[in-house]
Design a protein around this motif. Sequence first.
Motif, PDB file in Angstrom:
ATOM      1  N   ALA A   1      47.124  28.733  51.519  1.00  0.00           N
ATOM      2  CA  ALA A   1      46.883  30.151  51.248  1.00  0.00           C
ATOM      3  C   ALA A   1      47.627  30.598  49.994  1.00  0.00           C
ATOM      4  CB  ALA A   1      47.331  30.989  52.446  1.00  0.00           C
TER       5      ALA A   1
ATOM      6  N   ILE B   1      46.091  30.759  45.434  1.00  0.00           N
ATOM      7  CA  ILE B   1      46.135  31.978  44.628  1.00  0.00           C
ATOM      8  C   ILE B   1      46.576  31.688  43.206  1.00  0.00           C
ATOM      9  CG2 ILE B   1      47.378  34.149  44.333  1.00  0.00           C
ATOM     10  CD1 ILE B   1      47.236  34.511  47.301  1.00  0.00           C
ATOM     11  N   ILE B   2      47.508  30.753  43.068  1.00  0.00           N
ATOM     12  CA  ILE B   2      48.032  30.522  41.731  1.00  0.00           C
ATOM     13  C   ILE B   2      47.281  29.447  40.969  1.00  0.00           C
ATOM     14  CG2 ILE B   2      50.339  31.355  42.206  1.00  0.00           C
ATOM     15  CD1 ILE B   2      51.163  28.497  42.718  1.00  0.00           C
TER      16      ILE B   2
ATOM     17  N   ILE C   1      46.980  35.937  39.269  1.00  0.00           N
ATOM     18  CA  ILE C   1      47.342  36.891  40.313  1.00  0.00           C
ATOM     19  C   ILE C   1      46.900  38.295  39.915  1.00  0.00           C
ATOM     20  CG2 ILE C   1      49.289  38.020  41.455  1.00  0.00           C
ATOM     21  CD1 ILE C   1      50.726  35.351  41.457  1.00  0.00           C
TER      22      ILE C   1
ATOM     23  N   MET D   1      43.294  38.654  40.379  1.00  0.00           N
ATOM     24  CA  MET D   1      42.942  38.746  41.800  1.00  0.00           C
ATOM     25  C   MET D   1      43.199  40.149  42.332  1.00  0.00           C
ATOM     26  SD  MET D   1      43.316  35.488  44.040  1.00  0.00           S
ATOM     27  CE  MET D   1      42.452  33.985  43.638  1.00  0.00           C
ATOM     28  N   GLU D   2      44.349  40.673  41.927  1.00  0.00           N
ATOM     29  CA  GLU D   2      44.680  42.026  42.375  1.00  0.00           C
ATOM     30  C   GLU D   2      43.576  42.986  41.922  1.00  0.00           C
ATOM     31  OE1 GLU D   2      47.315  42.941  44.125  1.00  0.00           O
ATOM     32  OE2 GLU D   2      48.340  41.006  44.171  1.00  0.00           O
TER      33      GLU D   2
ATOM     34  N   ARG E   1      40.451  43.407  44.112  1.00  0.00           N
ATOM     35  CA  ARG E   1      40.502  44.008  45.456  1.00  0.00           C
ATOM     36  C   ARG E   1      39.793  45.335  45.510  1.00  0.00           C
ATOM     37  NH1 ARG E   1      45.590  43.154  48.881  1.00  0.00           N
ATOM     38  NH2 ARG E   1      45.102  41.005  49.385  1.00  0.00           N
TER      39      ARG E   1
END
Lengths: 274, 274
Positions: A151, A155-156, A267, A270-271, A274
């Motif tokens: 998990a 992400i990275i 990151i 990705m943020e 959202r």
Amino acid sequence: MISSIAELIADRVGTMPASERRAAQTLIASYPMIGLKTVAEFSAAAGVSSPTILRFVARLGFQNYPEFQSSLQDELAAQLQSPAIRTLNPPSPGGTASPMLEATLDNMRETFRHLSDKQLADIAARLADRRGKTFLIGGRFTDPLARYMAAHLAIIQPEVFHLAGQESMWRDRLIDMGKRDVLVIFDIRRYQDSLLRFAEKAHERGVQIVLFTDQWLSPIARFARHVIAGRTAVPSAWDSSAALFVVAETLIGAVTRQLEAEGAKRIREMEGLR
Amino acid sequence: MISSIAELIADRVGTMPASERRAAQTLIASYPMIGLKTVAEFSAAAGVSSPTILRFVARLGFQNYPEFQSSLQDELAAQLQSPAIRTLNPPSPGGTASPMLEATLDNMRETFRHLSDKQLADIAARLADRRGKTFLIGGRFTDPLARYMAAHLAIIQPEVFHLAGQESMWRDRLIDMGKRDVLVIFDIRRYQDSLLRFAEKAHERGVQIVLFTDQWLSPIARFARHVIAGRTAVPSAWDSSAALFVVAETLIGAVTRQLEAEGAKRIREMEGLR
DNA sequence: GGAGCGCTGTATCGTATGTTACGTATTTTG
DNA sequence: CAAAATACGTAACATACGATACAGCGCTCC
């Protein structure tokens, strides 16, 4: 009840002839180190002859000298492997109530004591290597650890896959695996045959295996490039995976740091999604 | 500076061929006992041939195997003669090898300091209560913890369910939940709205909620019957769930003990099914 | 695709180690 | 005080242990 060789000697030293008594005293004086050396050295240190040493160990009830040495080693191993006993005996400061916690903390210290910074750095570098894919898989109880690590890593960096579901599903993924790829496996007692089989196949394909296991080492260690052996003993009906969990978190942190530049960008992206 | 053979190995393990690395890993795993046995036993334990073991010790700089063993013995003797060193080493090994580890250990101590035995016992009793069902669920990074706990609890008692997959799937399970049931939720920053919504609905149905969260408390705490607040701060880009993990393991152990009679029978039955 | 190098296991060898037999010294007992 | 029994060390022995030579194999680099 007699639980150590030292006690056994104390018990029978009275019935021994003079020379054997000297052997006994010599052994007790630097217990148990002299007993691990050869008969010749032991006899020299005690100032008696070799046969006297052999008669001495025979009188203690051992069939032969090697058996006596094994016994001493087992005793030592028991002492070394459970620092908890030593740490707990002079009862814990501040009254830390939970023996479970104490054992867990000890496990972690022990685990890290056997784990050098360099090893961790090597593994982190391998995981951070963007040229290959990363696969993670675990056993019955350790699969959640694989998920946890996956998990974070996913992400990275791209190309991180947690292998879940049935064994046949994993096998189909083998076709995607090659030399540049890394397979992280979690396997503690009781080791799972399915994982061993899978590891072997992956190894044959040249996949680099990073193994998280317990101190008795899963048979997968045969195929692993890197092995992390965590302590698992706790006063519970179950083994503890906490030490391995902490190692996993440490690695996640290290990999993140290495990929900081690219990772931070990912990151942020990705943020934004959202 | 290198002061022990273990460090020496850690230093050079990177430059070793595969088989010798296996030897190194085997030795480190049960350090140093295997090294005190014969070459044959060592090689068998490592799954390599005798010459590989000899090449391994040669690479470490020893002239021959006995010299290597003597070195190990000297190290052991030093450790045994001053147990103080051993007890002092963990707290301050000069410059604290891993700040990550230190922070994690601190987190655990702090977490347990704010967690009374009574609280743990209450929660364990609630989880061991066989009249109701147990549901577990977690957030993005904590779901593996829920899985881990579920994997264990499901073995010692029936009616344990891990809620996975999409939010809509959980919602459908709400219909099965009632006053006698327990819902274990893991939720740390950044708290997930989906979990909050779910917790609220479950709460309305009278479900008892046990919440694992961080020290800043997830908003779910409003609805929770029991709240476990774990420390999560570590020198990393990520928060640490290790403290919560240990609490989970502690609870698993406590519940197992309470259900010993029934649990043991179940476990035996399960083993039989394999 | 071929040549070279390095790694690894098998088989063999020499030797150090534990073991045993035996003779001498020492103590014990009638 | 004599005779027997026990204790102890010397020396020869056999085994198992560590060490080495060598051949097969896979890998890397031209």
